[in-house]
Design a protein around this motif. Structure first.
Motif, PDB file in Angstrom:
ATOM      1  N   HIS A  26      -8.074  10.593  16.476  1.00  0.00           N
ATOM      2  CA  HIS A  26      -7.444  11.133  15.267  1.00  0.00           C
ATOM      3  C   HIS A  26      -6.450  10.125  14.685  1.00  0.00           C
ATOM      4  CE1 HIS A  26      -8.303  15.480  16.720  1.00  0.00           C
ATOM      5  NE2 HIS A  26      -9.295  15.023  15.985  1.00  0.00           N
ATOM      6  N   CYS A  27      -5.648   9.516  15.557  1.00  0.00           N
ATOM      7  CA  CYS A  27      -4.674   8.520  15.094  1.00  0.00           C
ATOM      8  C   CYS A  27      -5.376   7.291  14.510  1.00  0.00           C
ATOM      9  CB  CYS A  27      -3.756   8.104  16.239  1.00  0.00           C
ATOM     10  SG  CYS A  27      -2.646   9.421  16.778  1.00  0.00           S
ATOM     11  N   SER A  28      -6.457   6.860  15.149  1.00  0.00           N
ATOM     12  CA  SER A  28      -7.193   5.692  14.660  1.00  0.00           C
ATOM     13  C   SER A  28      -7.793   5.951  13.288  1.00  0.00           C
ATOM     14  CB  SER A  28      -8.312   5.320  15.635  1.00  0.00           C
ATOM     15  OG  SER A  28      -7.779   4.972  16.879  1.00  0.00           O
ATOM     16  N   ILE A  29      -8.378   7.125  13.108  1.00  0.00           N
ATOM     17  CA  ILE A  29      -8.984   7.468  11.816  1.00  0.00           C
ATOM     18  C   ILE A  29      -7.918   7.492  10.727  1.00  0.00           C
ATOM     19  CG2 ILE A  29     -10.094   9.346  10.531  1.00  0.00           C
ATOM     20  CD1 ILE A  29     -11.652   9.958  13.147  1.00  0.00           C
ATOM     21  N   LEU A  30      -6.774   8.098  11.034  1.00  0.00           N
ATOM     22  CA  LEU A  30      -5.693   8.153  10.045  1.00  0.00           C
ATOM     23  C   LEU A  30      -5.198   6.747   9.710  1.00  0.00           C
ATOM     24  CD1 LEU A  30      -3.747   9.818   8.309  1.00  0.00           C
ATOM     25  CD2 LEU A  30      -2.191   9.848  10.265  1.00  0.00           C
ATOM     26  N   LEU A  31      -5.016   5.902  10.711  1.00  0.00           N
ATOM     27  CA  LEU A  31      -4.525   4.540  10.461  1.00  0.00           C
ATOM     28  C   LEU A  31      -5.522   3.725   9.630  1.00  0.00           C
ATOM     29  CD1 LEU A  31      -2.820   3.653  13.860  1.00  0.00           C
ATOM     30  CD2 LEU A  31      -1.721   4.127  11.659  1.00  0.00           C
ATOM     31  N   VAL A  32      -6.798   3.842   9.931  1.00  0.00           N
ATOM     32  CA  VAL A  32      -7.805   3.115   9.147  1.00  0.00           C
ATOM     33  C   VAL A  32      -7.789   3.612   7.706  1.00  0.00           C
ATOM     34  CG1 VAL A  32     -10.298   2.813   8.821  1.00  0.00           C
ATOM     35  CG2 VAL A  32      -9.284   2.490  11.076  1.00  0.00           C
ATOM     36  N   ASN A  33      -7.720   4.937   7.533  1.00  0.00           N
ATOM     37  CA  ASN A  33      -7.699   5.494   6.183  1.00  0.00           C
ATOM     38  C   ASN A  33      -6.443   5.061   5.428  1.00  0.00           C
ATOM     39  OD1 ASN A  33      -8.780   6.904   4.072  1.00  0.00           O
ATOM     40  ND2 ASN A  33      -8.421   8.911   4.940  1.00  0.00           N
ATOM     41  N   LEU A  34      -5.299   5.037   6.104  1.00  0.00           N
ATOM     42  CA  LEU A  34      -4.066   4.567   5.458  1.00  0.00           C
ATOM     43  C   LEU A  34      -4.173   3.096   5.060  1.00  0.00           C
ATOM     44  CD1 LEU A  34      -1.305   6.314   7.603  1.00  0.00           C
ATOM     45  CD2 LEU A  34      -1.774   6.676   5.165  1.00  0.00           C
ATOM     46  N   ALA A  35      -4.809   2.295   5.916  1.00  0.00           N
ATOM     47  CA  ALA A  35      -4.990   0.875   5.600  1.00  0.00           C
ATOM     48  C   ALA A  35      -5.893   0.714   4.372  1.00  0.00           C
ATOM     49  CB  ALA A  35      -5.578   0.139   6.800  1.00  0.00           C
ATOM     50  N   VAL A  36      -6.954   1.506   4.299  1.00  0.00           N
ATOM     51  CA  VAL A  36      -7.851   1.446   3.142  1.00  0.00           C
ATOM     52  C   VAL A  36      -7.095   1.841   1.882  1.00  0.00           C
ATOM     53  CG1 VAL A  36      -9.870   2.545   2.072  1.00  0.00           C
ATOM     54  CG2 VAL A  36      -9.990   1.757   4.436  1.00  0.00           C
ATOM     55  N   VAL A  37      -6.317   2.918   1.949  1.00  0.00           N
ATOM     56  CA  VAL A  37      -5.539   3.372   0.789  1.00  0.00           C
ATOM     57  C   VAL A  37      -4.554   2.288   0.354  1.00  0.00           C
ATOM     58  CG1 VAL A  37      -3.756   5.011   0.047  1.00  0.00           C
ATOM     59  CG2 VAL A  37      -5.798   5.840   1.224  1.00  0.00           C
ATOM     60  N   ALA A  38      -3.808   1.733   1.305  1.00  0.00           N
ATOM     61  CA  ALA A  38      -2.824   0.695   0.970  1.00  0.00           C
ATOM     62  C   ALA A  38      -3.506  -0.526   0.343  1.00  0.00           C
ATOM     63  CB  ALA A  38      -2.050   0.294   2.219  1.00  0.00           C
ATOM     64  N   TYR A  39      -4.629  -0.928   0.900  1.00  0.00           N
ATOM     65  CA  TYR A  39      -5.341  -2.086   0.375  1.00  0.00           C
ATOM     66  C   TYR A  39      -5.844  -1.833  -1.042  1.00  0.00           C
ATOM     67  CZ  TYR A  39      -8.610  -5.926  -0.092  1.00  0.00           C
ATOM     68  OH  TYR A  39      -9.264  -7.036  -0.548  1.00  0.00           O
ATOM     69  N   LEU A  40      -6.429  -0.650  -1.263  1.00  0.00           N
ATOM     70  CA  LEU A  40      -6.951  -0.342  -2.592  1.00  0.00           C
ATOM     71  C   LEU A  40      -5.833  -0.228  -3.629  1.00  0.00           C
ATOM     72  CD1 LEU A  40      -9.761   2.182  -1.668  1.00  0.00           C
ATOM     73  CD2 LEU A  40     -10.057  -0.128  -2.566  1.00  0.00           C
ATOM     74  N   VAL A  41      -4.709   0.365  -3.255  1.00  0.00           N
ATOM     75  CA  VAL A  41      -3.568   0.431  -4.178  1.00  0.00           C
ATOM     76  C   VAL A  41      -3.100  -0.980  -4.515  1.00  0.00           C
ATOM     77  CG1 VAL A  41      -1.127   1.090  -4.350  1.00  0.00           C
ATOM     78  CG2 VAL A  41      -2.814   2.754  -3.535  1.00  0.00           C
ATOM     79  N   TRP A  42      -3.001  -1.828  -3.508  1.00  0.00           N
ATOM     80  CA  TRP A  42      -2.583  -3.219  -3.725  1.00  0.00           C
ATOM     81  C   TRP A  42      -3.574  -3.942  -4.646  1.00  0.00           C
ATOM     82  CZ3 TRP A  42      -5.056  -7.763  -1.975  1.00  0.00           C
ATOM     83  CH2 TRP A  42      -4.337  -8.921  -2.210  1.00  0.00           C
ATOM     84  N   MET A  43      -4.879  -3.754  -4.396  1.00  0.00           N
ATOM     85  CA  MET A  43      -5.893  -4.425  -5.212  1.00  0.00           C
ATOM     86  C   MET A  43      -5.834  -3.958  -6.669  1.00  0.00           C
ATOM     87  SD  MET A  43      -7.815  -6.645  -3.732  1.00  0.00           S
ATOM     88  CE  MET A  43      -9.126  -6.664  -4.917  1.00  0.00           C
ATOM     89  N   LEU A  44      -5.716  -2.659  -6.858  1.00  0.00           N
ATOM     90  CA  LEU A  44      -5.682  -2.134  -8.223  1.00  0.00           C
ATOM     91  C   LEU A  44      -4.425  -2.574  -8.962  1.00  0.00           C
ATOM     92  CD1 LEU A  44      -7.178   1.387  -7.509  1.00  0.00           C
ATOM     93  CD2 LEU A  44      -8.232  -0.442  -8.861  1.00  0.00           C
ATOM     94  N   GLN A  45      -3.289  -2.612  -8.272  1.00  0.00           N
ATOM     95  CA  GLN A  45      -2.055  -3.097  -8.909  1.00  0.00           C
ATOM     96  C   GLN A  45      -2.170  -4.571  -9.251  1.00  0.00           C
ATOM     97  OE1 GLN A  45       1.009  -1.999  -6.130  1.00  0.00           O
ATOM     98  NE2 GLN A  45       1.363  -0.036  -7.127  1.00  0.00           N
ATOM     99  N   ARG A  46      -2.771  -5.340  -8.370  1.00  0.00           N
ATOM    100  CA  ARG A  46      -2.945  -6.774  -8.610  1.00  0.00           C
ATOM    101  C   ARG A  46      -3.841  -7.000  -9.829  1.00  0.00           C
ATOM    102  NH1 ARG A  46      -6.487 -10.567  -4.930  1.00  0.00           N
ATOM    103  NH2 ARG A  46      -7.963  -9.537  -6.263  1.00  0.00           N
ATOM    104  N   LYS A  47      -4.921  -6.222  -9.906  1.00  0.00           N
ATOM    105  CA  LYS A  47      -5.821  -6.362 -11.056  1.00  0.00           C
ATOM    106  C   LYS A  47      -5.130  -5.952 -12.349  1.00  0.00           C
ATOM    107  CE  LYS A  47     -10.160  -5.981  -8.649  1.00  0.00           C
ATOM    108  NZ  LYS A  47     -11.420  -5.243  -8.496  1.00  0.00           N
TER     109      LYS A  47
END
Length: 176
Positions: free
Chosen positions: A148-169
């Motif tokens: 459960h912790c691993s799934i949440l951490l991976v999902n949080l990493a994906v969210v953070a990365y996508l937010v960063w990518m969209l802001q950068r664009k």
């Protein structure tokens, strides 16, 4: 060659390099796209497996697997699993199959968009990833396990990365 020509020539050589550099930094989108494609394949397999067991005895198959793996038939775990499997009806298998194939199609759509570097796919993936966070957090609250912790951490990493990518664009588009 004068100074102005040298500057123009230098800028034309830099443009492809900087563009390539930006695309290389988007490799995270490629990895997320591959992950979504793997999920689509997995859930398609779940769907086909559920359809397969509509016409076969699921409880009998689970019992055979436990015997092949030499599990103690009197074990609490085996007893728990066989009790739960007995509750799975053909109607539930159809619903599992339908839900799995729909989710596989969604993952496939996300994967296609991310692998083709489509901005709409980034927004869809971001929205879906954020929508699962409350449920994943509840699961950790209810039963904190490594998975459960691993799934949440991976999902949080994906969210953070996508937010960063969209802001950068957005910043890049605003400065252009």
């Amino acid at each position: 060659m004068n100074l102005q020509q040298a500057t123009v020539q230098e800028e034309t050589h830099k443009a492809p390099h900087s563009s390539h550099h930006l695309e290389a930094r988007d490799s995270g989108l490629y990895l997320i796209g591959l992950f979504k494609l793997a999920k689509a394949i997995f859930f398609l397999g779940v769907s086909l497996g559920a359809l397969h067991f509509i016409h076969h005895d699921l409880a009998d198959t689970v019992d055979k697997v436990f015997r092949e793996l030499h599990f103690d038939p009197e074990s609490r775990v085996v007893d728990f699993i066989t009790d739960k499997v007995a509750l799975v009806t053909h109607h539930k298998l159809r619903l599992i199959s339908l839900g799995s194939v729909l989710y596989a199609m969604l993952c496939c759509t996300e994967a296609y968009g991310l692998l083709r570097r489509r901005v709409w796919a980034e927004f869809v993936t971001l929205w879906l990833s954020v929508s699962f966070l409350p449920w994943e957090s509840f699961e950790i609250y209810r039963a904190p396990t490594f998975w459960h912790c691993s799934i949440l951490l991976v999902n949080l990493a994906v969210v953070a990365y996508l937010v960063w990518m969209l802001q950068r664009k957005k910043r890049r588009k605003g400065s252009a």
